[in-house]
Design a protein around this motif. Structure first.
Motif, PDB file in Angstrom:
ATOM      1  N   TYR A  16     -61.099  64.517  -7.502  1.00  0.00           N
ATOM      2  CA  TYR A  16     -61.835  65.110  -6.493  1.00  0.00           C
ATOM      3  C   TYR A  16     -60.598  65.034  -5.143  1.00  0.00           C
ATOM      4  N   TRP A  17     -60.375  66.229  -4.609  1.00  0.00           N
ATOM      5  CA  TRP A  17     -59.459  66.065  -3.447  1.00  0.00           C
ATOM      6  C   TRP A  17     -59.550  67.185  -2.621  1.00  0.00           C
ATOM      7  N   ARG A 142     -70.219  59.090  -8.343  1.00  0.00           N
ATOM      8  CA  ARG A 142     -69.983  59.058 -10.002  1.00  0.00           C
ATOM      9  C   ARG A 142     -70.196  57.730 -10.146  1.00  0.00           C
TER      10      ARG A 142
HETATM   11  C1  2P0 Z   1     -61.229  60.690  -6.986  1.00  0.00           C
HETATM   12  N1  2P0 Z   1     -60.142  60.177  -4.829  1.00  0.00           N
HETATM   13  O1  2P0 Z   1     -61.694  61.743  -7.497  1.00  0.00           O
HETATM   14  C2  2P0 Z   1     -60.020  60.926  -5.718  1.00  0.00           C
HETATM   15  C3  2P0 Z   1     -58.627  61.058  -6.279  1.00  0.00           C
HETATM   16  C4  2P0 Z   1     -58.656  59.767  -4.370  1.00  0.00           C
HETATM   17  C5  2P0 Z   1     -57.916  60.593  -5.368  1.00  0.00           C
HETATM   18  O2  2P0 Z   1     -62.180  59.996  -4.457  1.00  0.00           O
HETATM   19  O3  2P0 Z   1     -63.867  60.938   2.094  1.00  0.00           O
HETATM   20  O4  2P0 Z   1     -63.017  57.495  -0.944  1.00  0.00           O
HETATM   21  O5  2P0 Z   1     -65.400  58.851   1.127  1.00  0.00           O
HETATM   22  O6  2P0 Z   1     -65.412  61.339   0.091  1.00  0.00           O
HETATM   23  O7  2P0 Z   1     -64.285  59.271  -2.479  1.00  0.00           O
HETATM   24  C6  2P0 Z   1     -60.741  59.057  -2.904  1.00  0.00           C
HETATM   25  O8  2P0 Z   1     -61.556  59.684  -1.798  1.00  0.00           O
HETATM   26  O9  2P0 Z   1     -63.305  59.878  -0.184  1.00  0.00           O
HETATM   27  C7  2P0 Z   1     -61.069  59.773  -4.007  1.00  0.00           C
HETATM   28  P1  2P0 Z   1     -64.468  60.290   0.719  1.00  0.00           P
HETATM   29  P2  2P0 Z   1     -63.053  58.955  -1.347  1.00  0.00           P
HETATM   30  O10 2P0 Z   1     -61.561  59.471  -7.252  1.00  0.00           O
END
Ligand code: 2P0
Length: 330
Positions: A16-17, A142
């Motif tokens: 997720y980005w 998730r």
């Molecule tokens: C993930 N990350 O899918 C991705 C990959 C980091 C890189 O989810 O703004 O702390 O609170 O929704 O969930 C890190 O972002 O961001 C993330 P917010 P989050 O795991």
């Protein structure tokens, strides 16, 4: 009105980005993760009419400023649903370094959501809990589930169709391993939230990311169901590199890697060339997670152990869902 919950961290195999709605935390693309056994957050929440404000203690340190505000905003969602006005005391502990790219916000907001909902006597199903956790931090949607999990990006404006569901139970793939390496316990310089916003706005590579992510989701989903390790690993590694290429081409550039990060990436490639199948994935931080099957765990661990500057390797299996527990912190 007190409850405690434990939630595991998760590592995305398709990342997720980028958000399409900052307020509700709605993602630009869907993502798939595996829940990690053993890397968790435990959180106790108590709503108490005597408290004059919310109190948040994280790893023994009382939080003020932004962290407490984020917590208060999340508790407001619960208070609104439960029609209560009381403030809360929240104590939370991670068993791994916070904000170093080990997804502390995922396990953190998942544990908080489950504990706060229970403390407020809300009866929420897993879909509702995932939506609540998502509004704290996207990846937390998730961590409500165990096993392999997909967060649907959804299309509705109100976010009611953007939540995570389990693809396969923890027991589905017993010999799947995630070796989490810790190269630096430092707080990262660019938080995910600010970083992904900048990326969407400025990276010329972001369009390519969105164009290819659906295919990655299909491959990883199919690979998990068929237990096709090569398909899952190859797709996950390339997906992580694609995400990092959007980060690297953000203005100003976001470079999460440390020298050890790159050393581990090379070691994984070398291991593969020598016939030991393993793959890497990296989130918004310097830590590398190495995917392998149980039969190769010892050889991969031994090779990673030769890298100087690598502080720790935490081997994880596929973990379980977020749940309430009976021991409270206070
Ligand atoms: C993930 N990350 O899918 C991705 C990959 C980091 C890189 O989810 O703004 O702390 O609170 O929704 O969930 C890190 O972002 O961001 C993330 P917010 P989050 O795991």
């Amino acid at each position: 009105m007190k409850a405690t919950a434990r939630a595991n961290a998760n590592i995305a195999l398709v990342k997720y980005w980028g958000k399409r709605d900052d307020e509700l935390i709605l993602p630009m693309n869907g993502s798939i993760s595996v829940t990690l056994s053993g890397l968790n957050t435990v959180t106790t929440v108590e709503f108490n009419e005597k408290l004059r404000n919310d109190v948040f203690v994280l790893n023994g340190v009382e939080q003020k400023g932004d962290e407490r505000k984020k917590l208060g905003n999340h508790l407001d969602l619960v208070r609104e649903k439960a029609k209560i006005k009381w403030n809360a005391r929240v104590e939370s502990k991670n068993n791994f370094p916070t904000a170093a790219g080990l997804a502390s916000s995922a396990s953190g907001f998942a544990a908080l959501s489950v504990a706060a909902a229970k403390a407020a006597h809300l009866e929420l199903n897993e879909k509702e809990l995932s939506i609540l956790a998502r509004m704290g931090s996207g990846s937390a949607s998730r961590s409500i589930h165990g096993g392999f999990v997909e967060w649907q990006k959804g299309t509705k404006k109100d976010g009611s169709d953007s939540y995570a569901e389990q693809i396969a139970k923890p027991g589905h793939w017993e010999n799947f391993r995630i070796l989490t390496t810790i190269v630096s316990g430092k707080e990262k310089k660019v938080k995910s939230r600010a970083g992904m916003k900048q990326t969407v706005q400025t990276s010329p590579m972001y369009k390519g990311w969105l164009e290819t992510v659906e295919n990655d989701l299909e491959n990883v989903r199919a690979g998990i169901l068929k237990k096709n390790f090569s398909l899952v690993g190859e797709t996950a590694e390339m997906n992580a590199l694609k995400m990092h290429s959007t980060m690297l081409t953000t203005r100003p550039a976001i470079i999460y890697w440390e020298p050890e990060t790159i050393e581990i990436m090379h070691a994984v490639q070398e291991l593969r060339e020598e016939g030991t199948e393993c793959y890497f994935t990296i989130d918004a931080g310097p830590q590398v997670k190495v995917l392998c099957l149980q039969k190769n765990e010892a050889i991969v661990t031994a090779r990673l152990g030769e890298i100087t500057g690598l502080q720790k390797i935490v081997p994880c299996k596929v973990g379980g869902k977020a749940e309430t527990i009976s021991e409270h912190f206070f």
